[in-house]
Write a protein that holds these residues in place. Sequence first.
Motif, PDB file in Angstrom:
ATOM      1  N   UNK A 275       0.778  -1.366  -0.068  1.00  0.00           N
ATOM      2  CA  UNK A 275       0.065   0.024   0.000  1.00  0.00           C
ATOM      3  C   UNK A 275       0.693   0.860  -0.180  1.00  0.00           C
ATOM      4  N   UNK A 276       0.904   1.929  -0.734  1.00  0.00           N
ATOM      5  CA  UNK A 276       1.474   2.976  -1.461  1.00  0.00           C
ATOM      6  C   UNK A 276       0.731   4.612  -1.135  1.00  0.00           C
ATOM      7  N   UNK A 277      -0.495   4.339  -0.871  1.00  0.00           N
ATOM      8  CA  UNK A 277      -1.107   6.096  -0.404  1.00  0.00           C
ATOM      9  C   UNK A 277      -3.025   5.170  -0.020  1.00  0.00           C
ATOM     10  N   UNK A 278      -3.232   6.372  -0.035  1.00  0.00           N
ATOM     11  CA  UNK A 278      -4.963   6.544   0.096  1.00  0.00           C
ATOM     12  C   UNK A 278      -5.007   7.780  -1.118  1.00  0.00           C
ATOM     13  N   UNK A 279      -6.481   7.317  -0.843  1.00  0.00           N
ATOM     14  CA  UNK A 279      -7.720   8.761  -1.329  1.00  0.00           C
ATOM     15  C   UNK A 279      -8.952   8.613  -0.828  1.00  0.00           C
TER      16      UNK A 279
ATOM     17  N   UNK B  73      -8.895  14.019   0.415  1.00  0.00           N
ATOM     18  CA  UNK B  73      -7.624  13.774   1.036  1.00  0.00           C
ATOM     19  C   UNK B  73      -6.957  13.100   0.623  1.00  0.00           C
ATOM     20  N   UNK B  74      -5.676  12.661   0.055  1.00  0.00           N
ATOM     21  CA  UNK B  74      -4.661  12.635  -1.105  1.00  0.00           C
ATOM     22  C   UNK B  74      -3.531  12.168  -0.020  1.00  0.00           C
ATOM     23  N   UNK B  75      -2.659  10.944   0.189  1.00  0.00           N
ATOM     24  CA  UNK B  75      -1.482  11.113   1.169  1.00  0.00           C
ATOM     25  C   UNK B  75      -0.782   9.617   0.403  1.00  0.00           C
ATOM     26  N   UNK B  76       0.251  10.421  -0.381  1.00  0.00           N
ATOM     27  CA  UNK B  76       0.834   8.859  -1.341  1.00  0.00           C
ATOM     28  C   UNK B  76       2.570   9.305  -0.516  1.00  0.00           C
ATOM     29  N   UNK B  77       3.507   7.758  -0.528  1.00  0.00           N
ATOM     30  CA  UNK B  77       4.176   7.766  -0.242  1.00  0.00           C
ATOM     31  C   UNK B  77       5.442   7.692  -1.701  1.00  0.00           C
ATOM     32  N   UNK B  78       5.854   9.417  -1.883  1.00  0.00           N
ATOM     33  CA  UNK B  78       6.454   9.509  -2.804  1.00  0.00           C
ATOM     34  C   UNK B  78       7.437   8.266  -3.243  1.00  0.00           C
ATOM     35  N   UNK B  79       8.435   8.452  -1.875  1.00  0.00           N
ATOM     36  CA  UNK B  79       9.227   7.557  -2.431  1.00  0.00           C
ATOM     37  C   UNK B  79       9.281   5.873  -3.197  1.00  0.00           C
TER      38      UNK B  79
END
Length: 85
Positions: free
Chosen positions: A33-37, A45-51
Amino acid sequence: MIRLARFGATKQPYYRVVVIEKDRARNGRSIEVVGTYNPRTNPASVDLKHERIAYWRSKGAQFSDRVAKLVEKFPAKPAAETTAA
């Protein structure tokens, strides 16, 4: 492939941005899992693990159409901004 997996109750969607094999089911077992939307908040709301997204892209993962738009709309913040108080 990096795409959305739907969670949440009926008519109350919440999505996880997941790395998953292309031929798996939408909510099948994902690799990471690399993020949520959450489209139900105003604004969404968007939370992303860009790395981690960059890592998987370097390994050949492709974006789905919707995830490509989310990453474009919510780019990674430069390190200088996150360290400044």
